[in-house]
Write a protein that holds these residues in place. Structure first.
Motif, PDB file in Angstrom:
ATOM      1  N   GLU A  94     -53.068 -23.177  27.313  1.00 32.87           N
ATOM      2  CA  GLU A  94     -51.768 -22.791  26.912  1.00 32.87           C
ATOM      3  C   GLU A  94     -51.472 -21.251  26.602  1.00 32.87           C
ATOM      4  O   GLU A  94     -50.312 -21.027  26.195  1.00 32.87           O
ATOM      5  N   GLU A  95     -52.683 -20.641  26.840  1.00 37.24           N
ATOM      6  CA  GLU A  95     -52.542 -19.350  26.438  1.00 37.24           C
ATOM      7  C   GLU A  95     -51.548 -18.348  27.514  1.00 37.24           C
ATOM      8  O   GLU A  95     -51.595 -19.006  28.770  1.00 37.24           O
ATOM      9  N   TYR A  96     -51.090 -17.285  27.053  1.00 37.21           N
ATOM     10  CA  TYR A  96     -50.276 -16.519  28.086  1.00 37.21           C
ATOM     11  C   TYR A  96     -50.989 -15.968  29.155  1.00 37.21           C
ATOM     12  O   TYR A  96     -52.324 -15.657  29.132  1.00 37.21           O
ATOM     13  N   ALA A  97     -50.586 -16.147  30.381  1.00 37.77           N
ATOM     14  CA  ALA A  97     -50.759 -15.488  31.532  1.00 37.77           C
ATOM     15  C   ALA A  97     -49.882 -15.024  32.341  1.00 37.77           C
ATOM     16  O   ALA A  97     -48.801 -15.909  32.611  1.00 37.77           O
ATOM     17  N   PHE A  98     -49.868 -13.753  32.946  1.00 34.43           N
ATOM     18  CA  PHE A  98     -48.752 -13.533  33.636  1.00 34.43           C
ATOM     19  C   PHE A  98     -48.614 -14.155  35.220  1.00 34.43           C
ATOM     20  O   PHE A  98     -49.923 -14.372  35.888  1.00 34.43           O
ATOM     21  N   THR A  99     -47.733 -14.864  35.559  1.00 35.27           N
ATOM     22  CA  THR A  99     -47.629 -15.379  36.720  1.00 35.27           C
ATOM     23  C   THR A  99     -46.193 -14.949  37.492  1.00 35.27           C
ATOM     24  O   THR A  99     -45.407 -14.244  36.940  1.00 35.27           O
TER      25      THR A  99
END
Length: 246
Positions: free
Chosen positions: A89-94
Motif C-alpha cells: 500500500e506504500e506510495y509508488a510513482f506510476t
C-alpha cells in the motif's frame, strides 16, 4: 508476489530453451533474444522508478556487457528486492493516476510476466502453460479497466482510426465466475463488473472462455473464446484492445 515468482520461473525456463534467434510468433519481428532484452529492461525500469520516485533517465541502460540471461536474472532480483523493501500500500510513482502504489506495480509486473512467458513458450516450441484462474481473471480486469478504459480517455488519438459510434455495442466479457460489461462510445469505454447472467442480459454480444483463454485473447496471444451475438462487436473490442495493449 507468489504469482510473479511462479510466472518468472516459467519464463526463465522457456527463454533458456529457446535459441536466441528463434522467432516469437506472437510478436512479429521479435526474436527470443529481443524478448529477453525487453523483459529485462521492463523489470529494471520499474525497479528504478520505485527507487527514484520518478521515471529513470537516461534510459535504457547499456546491457551489452552482460550475458542476456544473467541480465534478466539480475533485473528480476532488483525488481523483487524493491517490492520486498516496501509494503504493497506504500506510495509508488506510476502512470496510472488512480493507483499510485507499490501494489499497482506488483500487479502490472505479474501480468507483464504472464504474457511474455506465453511468448517465450511459443518461441521455444513448448506447450503454453495455462495461467492460474485468479491471475488470469485479474489480468482481464486490468486489461479492460486500466489498459483500455483509462488509456481511451487519456490518449484518444491512439484510437481515433478505429473508434466508431455504435450505441448498441454493449459487450459482455465472461470468464468463469467473473464478468464485465463493456460499453464503448466515441468518448469513453465504460467497464462495469457484473454477474455473468446480468452482463449477458444487457449485452448484444458475449465473449466467453476459460480465464486463461480469455486473457490470451485479450492480449492477442491466441486464446479460444466463444462469441455469441454480433461478431462485429467482438472484433471491434479486439481492435480497441490491440491498440491499448500494443
Amino acid at each position: 508476489m507468489i504469482c510473479l515468482a511462479d510466472e518468472y520461473a516459467l519464463l526463465r525456463a522457456a527463454v533458456s530453451a529457446a535459441p536466441d534467434a528463434a522467432p516469437v510468433p506472437s510478436c512479429p519481428g521479435w526474436t527470443a533474444a529481443d524478448l529477453v532484452a525487453h523483459v529485462t529492461e521492463v523489470y529494471l525500469h520499474k525497479a528504478e522508478t520505485m527507487l527514484r520516485g520518478e521515471w529513470p533517465t537516461p534510459w535504457p541502460p547499456d546491457l551489452s556487457g552482460e550475458k542476456p540471461l544473467a541480465a534478466l536474472e539480475r533485473s528480476y532480483a532488483e525488481l523483487v528486492a524493491e517490492f520486498a523493501a516496501r509494503a504493497p500500500e506504500e506510495y509508488a510513482f506510476t502512470w496510472y493516476e488512480p493507483d499510485q502504489s507499490v501494489r499497482f506495480w506488483i500487479r502490472r509486473m505479474a501480468q507483464e510476466t504472464v504474457i511474455h512467458r506465453v511468448d517465450a513458450e511459443l518461441a521455444a516450441g513448448l506447450p503454453v502453460t495455462p495461467a492460474a484462474d485468479d491471475l488470469a481473471l485479474d489480468g482481464v480486469d486490468e486489461g479492460l479497466k486500466v489498459m483500455l478504459a483509462y488509456d481511451f480517455v487519456r490518449f484518444p488519438e491512439n484510437f481515433a482510426e478505429v473508434v466508431r459510434d455504435d450505441p448498441k455495442a454493449a459487450i459482455a466479457v465472461v470468464g468463469g465466475e467473473r464478468a464485465w460489461l463493456v460499453r464503448p462510445s466515441p468518448t469513453e469505454v465504460v467497464v462495469e463488473d457484473e454477474t455473468a447472467d446480468r452482463a449477458a442480459e444487457q449485452a448484444q454480444t458475449v465473449v466467453s472462455g476459460s480465464p486463461d483463454e480469455l486473457l490470451r485473447w485479450l492480449w492477442g496471444r491466441g486464446g479460444e473464446v466463444s462469441v455469441t451475438g454480433d461478431p462485429g462487436h467482438a472484433a471491434y473490442l479486439r481492435k480497441l484492445l490491440a491498440l491499448a495493449t500494443q
